[in-house]
Design a protein around this motif. Structure first.
Motif, PDB file in Angstrom:
ATOM      1  N   CYS A  84      50.119  41.151   6.563  1.00 30.52           N
ATOM      2  CA  CYS A  84      49.680  42.425   7.136  1.00 30.52           C
ATOM      3  C   CYS A  84      50.623  43.585   6.813  1.00 30.52           C
ATOM      4  O   CYS A  84      50.181  44.720   6.649  1.00 30.52           O
ATOM      5  N   GLY A  85      51.912  43.318   6.704  1.00 26.75           N
ATOM      6  CA  GLY A  85      52.878  44.360   6.383  1.00 26.75           C
ATOM      7  C   GLY A  85      52.741  44.899   4.973  1.00 26.75           C
ATOM      8  O   GLY A  85      53.299  45.949   4.650  1.00 26.75           O
ATOM      9  N   LEU A  86      51.995  44.184   4.121  1.00 24.31           N
ATOM     10  CA  LEU A  86      51.780  44.602   2.736  1.00 24.31           C
ATOM     11  C   LEU A  86      50.376  45.164   2.514  1.00 24.31           C
ATOM     12  O   LEU A  86      49.966  45.353   1.369  1.00 24.31           O
ATOM     13  N   ALA A  87      49.649  45.435   3.568  1.00 21.89           N
ATOM     14  CA  ALA A  87      48.249  45.845   3.476  1.00 21.89           C
ATOM     15  C   ALA A  87      48.062  47.082   2.599  1.00 21.89           C
ATOM     16  O   ALA A  87      48.905  47.973   2.616  1.00 21.89           O
ATOM     17  N   PRO A  88      46.942  47.095   1.847  1.00 18.57           N
ATOM     18  CA  PRO A  88      45.978  46.021   1.625  1.00 18.57           C
ATOM     19  C   PRO A  88      46.495  45.002   0.603  1.00 18.57           C
ATOM     20  O   PRO A  88      47.189  45.355  -0.340  1.00 18.57           O
ATOM     21  N   PRO A 142      42.835  50.928  -5.512  1.00 21.10           N
ATOM     22  CA  PRO A 142      41.771  50.670  -6.481  1.00 21.10           C
ATOM     23  C   PRO A 142      42.209  50.958  -7.928  1.00 21.10           C
ATOM     24  O   PRO A 142      41.794  50.255  -8.848  1.00 21.10           O
ATOM     25  N   ALA A 143      43.078  51.935  -8.117  1.00 27.36           N
ATOM     26  CA  ALA A 143      43.543  52.278  -9.462  1.00 27.36           C
ATOM     27  C   ALA A 143      44.356  51.145 -10.102  1.00 27.36           C
ATOM     28  O   ALA A 143      44.448  51.064 -11.327  1.00 27.36           O
ATOM     29  N   GLN A 185      38.519  47.652   1.591  1.00 26.47           N
ATOM     30  CA  GLN A 185      37.132  47.663   1.122  1.00 26.47           C
ATOM     31  C   GLN A 185      37.022  48.365  -0.228  1.00 26.47           C
ATOM     32  O   GLN A 185      36.293  47.921  -1.113  1.00 26.47           O
ATOM     33  N   LYS A 186      37.787  49.433  -0.407  1.00 25.67           N
ATOM     34  CA  LYS A 186      37.769  50.144  -1.699  1.00 25.67           C
ATOM     35  C   LYS A 186      38.358  49.264  -2.802  1.00 25.67           C
ATOM     36  O   LYS A 186      37.893  49.295  -3.940  1.00 25.67           O
ATOM     37  N   VAL A 187      39.384  48.488  -2.467  1.00 27.58           N
ATOM     38  CA  VAL A 187      39.972  47.561  -3.436  1.00 27.58           C
ATOM     39  C   VAL A 187      38.943  46.492  -3.801  1.00 27.58           C
ATOM     40  O   VAL A 187      38.725  46.203  -4.983  1.00 27.58           O
ATOM     41  N   LEU A 188      38.297  45.903  -2.798  1.00 24.65           N
ATOM     42  CA  LEU A 188      37.267  44.889  -3.048  1.00 24.65           C
ATOM     43  C   LEU A 188      36.132  45.470  -3.881  1.00 24.65           C
ATOM     44  O   LEU A 188      35.666  44.835  -4.842  1.00 24.65           O
ATOM     45  N   ASP A 189      35.696  46.684  -3.556  1.00 23.56           N
ATOM     46  CA  ASP A 189      34.627  47.332  -4.327  1.00 23.56           C
ATOM     47  C   ASP A 189      35.028  47.502  -5.784  1.00 23.56           C
ATOM     48  O   ASP A 189      34.212  47.319  -6.693  1.00 23.56           O
TER      49      ASP A 189
END
Length: 161
Positions: A130-134, A148-149, A96-100
């Motif tokens: 899934c093993g590479l999440a997110p 996010p960075a 969610q932080k990545v999407l944001d």
């Protein structure tokens, strides 16, 4: 990138020929819609009406299929399709932080396309990594363990194209 008037006319003629060649086979609607989606990148009302008229079915039937299946879009997509997985594994790892951050960087929301037609954001429930999440994808490129960075740097690669 938007099609020119000439490109649109040529693709409409190609679609008409494809419809004519396929309208009498069993179950012609899906392949015809897929061809239209491939040609135009989305299904406009004009294209759906053309398909409906050629197959002698109501436009509502074409629209119903277009809105039922996720493979079809009713709006133009950007040159670069960004997907951020928000499935369980990715979500608990910070998707969610990545999407944001993607939303913040591009100034649009999920499901929207930038005004310049360069990017479309899609959140998706599972990309199967899934093993590479997110996980985030841009077109066919897969980015795993995204923070996010890292988002601005990833997007900058595609801004430069």
């Amino acid at each position: 990138m938007a099609l020119t008037k000439e490109q649109t006319a040529a693709r409409m003629e190609e679609l008409k020929a494809f419809i004519e060649a396929n309208k009498n086979v069993d179950g012609p609607l899906m392949p015809i819609m897929q061809k239209a989606q491939e040609s135009f990148g989305y299904l406009s009302l004009e294209v759906m009406t053309l398909i409906a008229d050629a197959l002698d079915i109501p436009v509502s039937k074409v629209y119903g299929v277009a809105t039922f299946y996720a493979q079809f879009s009713l709006t133009p997509k950007g040159d670069n399709i960004i997907q951020v997985c928000t499935g369980t594994a990715c979500y608990v790892k910070g998707a969610q932080k990545v999407l944001d951050k993607v939303i913040e960087e591009l100034g649009i929301h999920s499901g929207e396309t930038t005004a310049d037609g360069k990017f479309t954001i899609q959140d998706t429930r599972c990309l199967g990594c899934c093993g590479l999440a997110p996980v985030m994808t841009v077109n066919e490129d897969v980015y795993g363990r995204v923070t996010p960075a890292q988002v601005k740097g990833i997007l900058d690669k595609y801004r430069a194209l």
